[in-house]
Design a protein around this motif. Structure first.
Motif, mmCIF file in Angstrom:
data_model
loop_
_atom_site.group_PDB
_atom_site.id
_atom_site.type_symbol
_atom_site.label_atom_id
_atom_site.label_comp_id
_atom_site.label_asym_id
_atom_site.label_seq_id
_atom_site.Cartn_x
_atom_site.Cartn_y
_atom_site.Cartn_z
ATOM 1 N N PHE A 1 0.831 -1.202 0.000
ATOM 2 C CA PHE A 1 0.000 0.000 0.000
ATOM 3 C C PHE A 1 0.870 1.258 0.000
ATOM 4 O O PHE A 1 0.614 2.188 -0.734
ATOM 5 C CB PHE A 1 -0.933 0.002 1.213
ATOM 6 C CG PHE A 1 -1.753 1.245 1.350
ATOM 7 C CD1 PHE A 1 -2.662 1.599 0.374
ATOM 8 C CD2 PHE A 1 -1.601 2.068 2.446
ATOM 9 C CE1 PHE A 1 -3.421 2.769 0.492
ATOM 10 C CE2 PHE A 1 -2.353 3.236 2.580
ATOM 11 C CZ PHE A 1 -3.259 3.580 1.602
ATOM 12 N N HIS B 1 3.087 6.021 -2.034
ATOM 13 C CA HIS B 1 1.689 5.827 -1.635
ATOM 14 C C HIS B 1 0.915 5.411 -2.875
ATOM 15 O O HIS B 1 0.673 6.221 -3.772
ATOM 16 C CB HIS B 1 1.130 7.123 -1.034
ATOM 17 C CG HIS B 1 -0.191 6.961 -0.374
ATOM 18 N ND1 HIS B 1 -1.359 6.846 -1.082
ATOM 19 C CD2 HIS B 1 -0.534 6.882 0.930
ATOM 20 C CE1 HIS B 1 -2.374 6.713 -0.242
ATOM 21 N NE2 HIS B 1 -1.887 6.725 0.993
ATOM 22 N N GLY C 1 -2.120 4.722 -3.261
ATOM 23 C CA GLY C 1 -3.440 5.324 -3.373
ATOM 24 C C GLY C 1 -3.456 6.565 -4.242
ATOM 25 O O GLY C 1 -4.409 6.804 -4.985
ATOM 26 N N CYS D 1 -3.629 5.362 -7.771
ATOM 27 C CA CYS D 1 -4.854 4.668 -8.189
ATOM 28 C C CYS D 1 -6.130 5.484 -8.050
ATOM 29 O O CYS D 1 -7.141 5.138 -8.656
ATOM 30 C CB CYS D 1 -5.000 3.372 -7.390
ATOM 31 S SG CYS D 1 -3.736 2.163 -7.763
ATOM 32 N N SER E 1 3.755 7.415 -7.868
ATOM 33 C CA SER E 1 3.356 7.152 -6.480
ATOM 34 C C SER E 1 4.457 7.530 -5.501
ATOM 35 O O SER E 1 4.334 7.304 -4.315
ATOM 36 C CB SER E 1 2.994 5.676 -6.291
ATOM 37 O OG SER E 1 4.159 4.878 -6.335
ATOM 38 N N ILE F 1 -7.724 6.331 2.904
ATOM 39 C CA ILE F 1 -8.164 5.097 2.247
ATOM 40 C C ILE F 1 -8.214 3.976 3.275
ATOM 41 O O ILE F 1 -7.213 3.696 3.941
ATOM 42 C CB ILE F 1 -7.212 4.695 1.100
ATOM 43 C CG1 ILE F 1 -7.175 5.794 0.041
ATOM 44 C CG2 ILE F 1 -7.633 3.371 0.470
ATOM 45 C CD1 ILE F 1 -6.146 5.543 -1.046
ATOM 46 N N GLN G 1 -11.326 -0.315 0.989
ATOM 47 C CA GLN G 1 -11.283 0.449 -0.266
ATOM 48 C C GLN G 1 -10.057 0.064 -1.092
ATOM 49 O O GLN G 1 -10.139 -0.024 -2.315
ATOM 50 C CB GLN G 1 -11.249 1.952 0.028
ATOM 51 C CG GLN G 1 -12.533 2.505 0.571
ATOM 52 C CD GLN G 1 -12.356 3.930 1.067
ATOM 53 O OE1 GLN G 1 -11.378 4.256 1.762
ATOM 54 N NE2 GLN G 1 -13.304 4.794 0.722
ATOM 55 N N TRP G 2 -8.927 -0.133 -0.405
ATOM 56 C CA TRP G 2 -7.695 -0.474 -1.118
ATOM 57 C C TRP G 2 -7.815 -1.846 -1.777
ATOM 58 O O TRP G 2 -7.457 -2.020 -2.933
ATOM 59 C CB TRP G 2 -6.496 -0.417 -0.189
ATOM 60 C CG TRP G 2 -5.219 -0.753 -0.890
ATOM 61 C CD1 TRP G 2 -4.355 -1.752 -0.585
ATOM 62 C CD2 TRP G 2 -4.682 -0.103 -2.045
ATOM 63 N NE1 TRP G 2 -3.310 -1.767 -1.475
ATOM 64 C CE2 TRP G 2 -3.494 -0.759 -2.390
ATOM 65 C CE3 TRP G 2 -5.100 0.970 -2.830
ATOM 66 C CZ2 TRP G 2 -2.708 -0.380 -3.471
ATOM 67 C CZ3 TRP G 2 -4.315 1.347 -3.917
ATOM 68 C CH2 TRP G 2 -3.139 0.684 -4.226
ATOM 69 N N LYS H 1 -10.200 -1.594 -4.815
ATOM 70 C CA LYS H 1 -9.549 -0.919 -5.944
ATOM 71 C C LYS H 1 -8.523 -1.841 -6.591
ATOM 72 O O LYS H 1 -8.454 -1.957 -7.818
ATOM 73 C CB LYS H 1 -8.875 0.371 -5.465
ATOM 74 C CG LYS H 1 -8.140 1.127 -6.546
ATOM 75 C CD LYS H 1 -9.035 1.580 -7.660
ATOM 76 C CE LYS H 1 -9.456 3.002 -7.499
ATOM 77 N NZ LYS H 1 -10.191 3.533 -8.670
ATOM 78 N N TYR H 2 -7.745 -2.525 -5.770
ATOM 79 C CA TYR H 2 -6.727 -3.448 -6.279
ATOM 80 C C TYR H 2 -7.383 -4.553 -7.103
ATOM 81 O O TYR H 2 -6.972 -4.836 -8.230
ATOM 82 C CB TYR H 2 -5.938 -4.047 -5.112
ATOM 83 C CG TYR H 2 -4.993 -5.142 -5.500
ATOM 84 C CD1 TYR H 2 -3.808 -4.841 -6.148
ATOM 85 C CD2 TYR H 2 -5.296 -6.476 -5.239
ATOM 86 C CE1 TYR H 2 -2.929 -5.852 -6.527
ATOM 87 C CE2 TYR H 2 -4.427 -7.481 -5.613
ATOM 88 C CZ TYR H 2 -3.241 -7.165 -6.255
ATOM 89 O OH TYR H 2 -2.382 -8.163 -6.625
#
Length: 151
Positions: free
Chosen positions: A70, A84, A86, A89, A114, A136, A140-141, A144-145
């Protein structure tokens, strides 16, 4: 520059002396603000903040024995680098971060997809990083992944 150590504690203990205070403070800010479920760990031989196998047994698709990454922190040749995933993404998160950065640091934002590079250690926006880490959730992570993996 490869991290020196096989545990989180060893990496933290082996950061070059001139960066140790800033690096360790940044690590503390990150861990204090990690949403529930994420944890600090060794990730690809460096200091990472991951979804542990206990919560996501499949691990990272490129290397399933590694936990799902992450975020990460590294002491590189000319900077401390904070990674990061996030902000890579979630475009709205990147937009927020880019807009907020000048409110927290006089240094020009130096970043890749990132990766955020901190060359002036007295200009690290710790409060902004703390806020970013809270944006996040682990759910949620993972969502999304998995959605990006299926594409």
């Amino acid at each position: 520059m490869k991290a020196v150590g096989n545990t989180v504690e060893e990496i933290l203990a082996n950061v070059p002396a001139e960066r140790a205070d800033a690096f360790n403070k940044l690590h503390q800010i990150i861990t204090n603000n990690l949403p529930k479920g994420f944890e600090p760990a060794i990730s690809y031989g460096g200091l990472g903040y991951v979804v542990p196998h206990a919560l996501y047994p499949a691990g990272y698709h490129c290397k399933p024995e590694e936990p799902l990454p992450f975020a990460g922190l590294a002491s590189q040749k000319n900077s401390i680098n904070f990674y990061h995933m996030g902000i890579y993404c979630f475009p709205e998160l990147l937009d927020w971060f880019v807009a907020e950065y000048p409110k927290h640091s006089k240094q020009k934002l130096d970043m890749g997809k990132s990766c955020i590079r901190f060359k002036k250690l007295d200009e690290i926006p710790y409060d902004l990083i703390a806020e970013l880490m809270q944006k996040i959730t682990i759910e949620q992570w993972i969502e999304k992944y998995e959605n990006n993996l299926k594409k």
